[in-house]
Design a protein around this motif. Structure first.
Motif, PDB file in Angstrom:
ATOM      1  N   PRO A 177      75.765 -24.867  69.381  1.00  0.00           N
ATOM      2  CA  PRO A 177      76.753 -25.793  68.800  1.00  0.00           C
ATOM      3  C   PRO A 177      78.200 -25.496  69.215  1.00  0.00           C
ATOM      4  O   PRO A 177      78.927 -26.401  69.618  1.00  0.00           O
ATOM      5  N   ARG A 178      78.606 -24.248  69.101  1.00  0.00           N
ATOM      6  CA  ARG A 178      80.026 -23.943  69.331  1.00  0.00           C
ATOM      7  C   ARG A 178      80.344 -23.908  70.828  1.00  0.00           C
ATOM      8  O   ARG A 178      79.664 -23.245  71.613  1.00  0.00           O
ATOM      9  N   ARG A 179      81.420 -24.589  71.194  1.00  0.00           N
ATOM     10  CA  ARG A 179      81.820 -24.647  72.602  1.00  0.00           C
ATOM     11  C   ARG A 179      82.210 -23.270  73.121  1.00  0.00           C
ATOM     12  O   ARG A 179      81.877 -22.896  74.254  1.00  0.00           O
TER      13      ARG A 179
ATOM     14  N   ARG B 167      79.160 -21.280  73.949  1.00  0.00           N
ATOM     15  CA  ARG B 167      78.589 -21.699  75.231  1.00  0.00           C
ATOM     16  C   ARG B 167      79.399 -21.115  76.389  1.00  0.00           C
ATOM     17  O   ARG B 167      78.841 -20.660  77.389  1.00  0.00           O
ATOM     18  N   ALA B 168      80.723 -21.127  76.256  1.00  0.00           N
ATOM     19  CA  ALA B 168      81.580 -20.583  77.312  1.00  0.00           C
ATOM     20  C   ALA B 168      81.295 -19.102  77.533  1.00  0.00           C
ATOM     21  O   ALA B 168      81.248 -18.623  78.674  1.00  0.00           O
ATOM     22  N   LEU B 169      81.084 -18.375  76.443  1.00  0.00           N
ATOM     23  CA  LEU B 169      80.758 -16.947  76.560  1.00  0.00           C
ATOM     24  C   LEU B 169      79.467 -16.752  77.347  1.00  0.00           C
ATOM     25  O   LEU B 169      79.395 -15.905  78.256  1.00  0.00           O
ATOM     26  N   LEU B 170      78.445 -17.536  77.032  1.00  0.00           N
ATOM     27  CA  LEU B 170      77.162 -17.400  77.720  1.00  0.00           C
ATOM     28  C   LEU B 170      77.287 -17.781  79.196  1.00  0.00           C
ATOM     29  O   LEU B 170      76.773 -17.085  80.078  1.00  0.00           O
TER      30      LEU B 170
ATOM     31  N   ALA C  23      91.052 -13.732  66.625  1.00  0.00           N
ATOM     32  CA  ALA C  23      90.271 -13.620  67.859  1.00  0.00           C
ATOM     33  C   ALA C  23      89.068 -12.711  67.657  1.00  0.00           C
ATOM     34  O   ALA C  23      87.961 -13.009  68.132  1.00  0.00           O
ATOM     35  N   ARG C  24      89.259 -11.586  66.949  1.00  0.00           N
ATOM     36  CA  ARG C  24      88.140 -10.665  66.712  1.00  0.00           C
ATOM     37  C   ARG C  24      87.046 -11.325  65.874  1.00  0.00           C
ATOM     38  O   ARG C  24      85.852 -11.175  66.163  1.00  0.00           O
ATOM     39  N   ARG C  25      87.460 -12.051  64.832  1.00  0.00           N
ATOM     40  CA  ARG C  25      86.465 -12.722  63.980  1.00  0.00           C
ATOM     41  C   ARG C  25      85.719 -13.797  64.771  1.00  0.00           C
ATOM     42  O   ARG C  25      84.494 -13.915  64.689  1.00  0.00           O
ATOM     43  N   ALA C  26      86.471 -14.589  65.549  1.00  0.00           N
ATOM     44  CA  ALA C  26      85.845 -15.665  66.317  1.00  0.00           C
ATOM     45  C   ALA C  26      84.890 -15.107  67.367  1.00  0.00           C
ATOM     46  O   ALA C  26      83.784 -15.637  67.569  1.00  0.00           O
TER      47      ALA C  26
ATOM     48  N   MET D  44      80.878 -15.873  67.792  1.00  0.00           N
ATOM     49  CA  MET D  44      80.262 -16.494  68.978  1.00  0.00           C
ATOM     50  C   MET D  44      79.236 -15.562  69.632  1.00  0.00           C
ATOM     51  O   MET D  44      78.195 -16.017  70.112  1.00  0.00           O
ATOM     52  N   LEU D  45      79.492 -14.250  69.625  1.00  0.00           N
ATOM     53  CA  LEU D  45      78.526 -13.310  70.192  1.00  0.00           C
ATOM     54  C   LEU D  45      77.235 -13.310  69.380  1.00  0.00           C
ATOM     55  O   LEU D  45      76.129 -13.299  69.932  1.00  0.00           O
ATOM     56  N   ALA D  46      77.389 -13.346  68.055  1.00  0.00           N
ATOM     57  CA  ALA D  46      76.200 -13.388  67.194  1.00  0.00           C
ATOM     58  C   ALA D  46      75.410 -14.677  67.421  1.00  0.00           C
ATOM     59  O   ALA D  46      74.164 -14.665  67.437  1.00  0.00           O
ATOM     60  N   GLU D  47      76.115 -15.789  67.606  1.00  0.00           N
ATOM     61  CA  GLU D  47      75.430 -17.066  67.827  1.00  0.00           C
ATOM     62  C   GLU D  47      74.654 -17.052  69.145  1.00  0.00           C
ATOM     63  O   GLU D  47      73.503 -17.508  69.204  1.00  0.00           O
TER      64      GLU D  47
END
Length: 666
Positions: A24-26, A29-32, A60-63, A67-70
């Motif tokens: 879901p989160r853009r 996806r960018a991280l992957l 930034a740390r929370r986000a 995203m890493l967990a997702e």
């Protein structure tokens, strides 16, 4: 298990068992996409800066944690037994053993072989890399995506060009025309493709289409650049229009490419050399130090620094070392220029061009993101002739004018990979940068990274510099390298009196019988005289030895004049006036007192003194224990005095007299 399919050439898609995987989160996806594409360990801090550039640190740390967990959750749903993203201290890596199919990886391999797999590569390229995908508020990510996008587009157009040539060779002209049309769809401004299509139409007998293609080219060039087609394209048009039976084939883009010659190791204007090449004299300590650092097995330092004033013999020492002990090494050499200090990475560009060629680069196995960064740095070493008209190998490429931190880190990783792959125990690499005090800030940052991560005993970075105003730029690099234990330094001292005596003897032996210089050397000149004139500087010594000796007392050899002029040109007006007044004094002088006589404030005097000391024009008087200074070289003082105009000399001499005897002039 089945593979996870990543299709990134075009709108990005991820499939498993023919079912799309939706994240879901853009930003997730960018991280992957980034981690799959790079396949290299990535510091968490870099990933946060890349993906969360518009956030404060805490957000930034929370986000990033979210995203890493997702991403991990989505990948564990595929196969929980695989550790898809691994941790190594503060670095994250996409598991290279994970079962994935990556179109960019297959595309890159397919385009590497011109003789086969070109059709596969062309089919894989659905559209631009991550087409339509962007990350709002993350300019570093978008810059990385654009750089990678440009890289794959160049490979795609090269594949089309090569495929068209294969078809043309096999007389499959319609298929060749289709390939060139696809190339022009990707790059409508490629004049070479337009000209190629004109020739293909002519070969099929369609003269009308060939002429119309020229008209299309002329229109697009006029609209975009207000220029006409190249002379070779115009000549092709005239041949087709005249209904010639045969066409003259214009030079291909590869023929136009400028290949820079391999320059010899030499000095530039800031390290002038004399024409005489004598046998090597002195420097036993420094030469042994270099041999120990480069060839010994006890030292593991990857960065070496060689410090010495202009003309002291740094370049000559390196020539002796390389010619005598490093003949099997690859020497990447460049000289930094003050005028180029604002051009990002100019020294590294010139160093790579000095030794490497396209064949060297073609043998490397580099990740696409690394190759893309290196293409921006040295486009001529990667240039293939598919789309560009001309690549000037001596042009200062401006692809890094506004480089981000993440792009700089990618470039640093790419250079580490390049050097480590090129170097071998039998053929180590020496990256040699001269006059590094004029190096740009970006290059200095890359040097720190290179020294830390290149292979020990196979890659060395040797930096030569002169004391002066630019030396302060090196402070951060020196401190960082020293803290990491990867730096070794040595300073070149003046030659001894015995060394200068030997230099005079060798020079005398080179002169032909009856040479006026030899005659005057025998009659008037001794090693002691030359040592006194040169004060142990070999450049000064040879400059004097090359001169006819019956000169007036105020004579200064032209080569020394040029060197002193360079140093004077880097001074402020206040420092220059202070130096001129000092030249009118006795051998020793008080700079603070001279500044006071010139009406300078304390701050102005301190600034001017700092300039003179850092430029090595004056040094603390070794004879006195007071705060007196003297000229580093008496010859420089003679030149400064002689270069003053009459008014300057009169006024400064009067001021000097008042300082020497305050009561002499009221």
């Amino acid at each position: 298990m089945q593979q996870v399919f990543f299709r990134l050439l075009g709108p990005p898609e991820i499939y498993y068992n023919d079912q799309p995987i939706r994240i879901p989160r853009r930003r997730s996806r960018a991280l992957l996409y980034y981690m799959v594409s790079t396949h290299t360990p990535q510091p968490r801090e870099r990933l946060m800066n890349l993906l969360c550039g518009d956030m404060d640190d805490e957000s930034a740390r929370r986000a990033f944690k979210t995203m890493l967990a997702e991403v991990r959750s989505q990948l564990r749903n595929i196969d929980p037994s695989i550790e898809w993203i691994t941790n190594d201290e503060d670095r994250l890596t996409f598991n290279p053993l994970a079962p994935i199919w990556l179109d960019t990886e297959i595309f890159e391999k397919a385009t590497a072989n011109r003789q086969s797999n070109l059709s596969l590569a062309i089919k894989l390229y659905r559209n631009n890399f991550l087409d339509g995908f962007f990350l709002k508020g993350s300019p570093d990510f978008d810059a990385w995506a654009q750089s990678t996008r440009d890289h794959f587009q160049r490979l795609y157009m090269l594949a089309l060009q090569n495929m068209a040539e294969v078809y043309e060779t096999n007389h499959q002209l319609e298929e060749a025309i289709t390939c060139i049309h696809m190339l022009l769809t990707a790059d409508p401004l490629s004049e070479d493709a337009h000209a190629h299509l004109m020739r293909l139409y002519w070969q099929t007998g369609d003269r009308t289409q060939a002429l119309r293609q020229y008209e299309r080219l002329g229109k697009v060039l006029a609209e975009e650049f207000s220029v006409q087609p190249l002379a070779t394209t115009q000549e092709l048009y005239r041949q087709i229009a005249s209904n010639a039976n045969t066409l003259t084939q214009p030079a291909t883009p590869l023929d136009r490419t400028v290949h820079p010659p391999d320059p010899p190791l030499q000095a530039t204007a800031e390290t002038p050399v004399v024409e005489v090449r004598l046998p090597y004299v002195g420097r036993v300590r420094e030469l042994n130090w270099l041999k120990d650092q480069l060839l010994g097995h006890e030292h593991e330092r990857s960065m070496l620094m060689l410090r010495g004033e202009i003309g002291i013999g740094k370049t000559r020492l390196l020539q002796e070392m390389i010619e005598g002990y490093c003949t099997d090494w690859r020497i990447l050499h460049a000289t930094c220029q003050e005028a180029e200090s604002k051009n990002h990475y100019h020294p590294l560009t010139e160093a790579l061009r000095s030794e490497l060629n396209r064949q060297d680069i073609g043998r490397l196995e580099l990740y696409p993101v690394w190759r893309a960064q290196l293409e921006r740095l040295v486009p001529d070493l990667f240039y293939t002739g598919a789309t560009d008209n001309t690549v000037d190998a001596h042009h200062n490429y401006t692809g890094f004018e506004h480089i981000s931190d993440s792009s700089a880190t990618l470039l640093a990783d790419a250079l580490v990979a390049l050097l480590n792959q090129l170097a071998t125990p039998q053929h180590p690499i020496l990256l040699l940068l001269d006059d590094v005090q004029w190096c740009d800030k970006g290059t200095l940052g890359l040097l720190a990274h290179l020294a830390r991560y290149v292979h020990r005993r196979e890659v060395f970075i040797l930096l030569m510099y002169s004391p002066g105003s630019g030396e302060q730029r090196l402070a951060a690099l020196r401190n960082n390298a020293t803290r990491l234990g990867i730096l070794a330094e040595v300073e070149l001292e003046p030659l001894s009196r015995a060394d200068i005596h030997e230099l005079v003897t060798l020079f005398s032996q080179l002169n032909k019988p009856g040479d006026r210089r030899l005659h005057t050397i025998d009659r008037h000149i001794s090693g002691d005289w030359c040592y006194q004139q040169s004060e142990g500087n070999p450049f000064y010594a040879l400059a004097w030895l090359e001169t006819v000796w019956d000169q007036p007392e105020t004579f200064v050899p032209a080569r020394i004049q040029e060197q002193v002029t360079i140093q004077l040109g880097q001074l402020s007006q206040n420092a220059r006036h202070l130096l001129q007044l000092a030249a009118c004094q006795q051998d020793s002088f008080d700079l603070a007192q001279l500044g006071s006589q010139l009406g300078f404030t304390l701050a102005t005097t301190l600034d001017a003194c700092t300039e003179l000391i850092t430029q090595r024009l004056v040094v603390a008087d070794p004879v006195t224990t007071t705060s007196l200074y003297t000229f580093t070289h008496k010859t420089a003082r003679t030149y400064i005095t002689g270069s003053m105009n009459r008014i300057e000399r009169h006024m400064l001499t009067q001021t000097a007299s008042r300082i020497a005897d305050p009561e002499a002039i009221s």
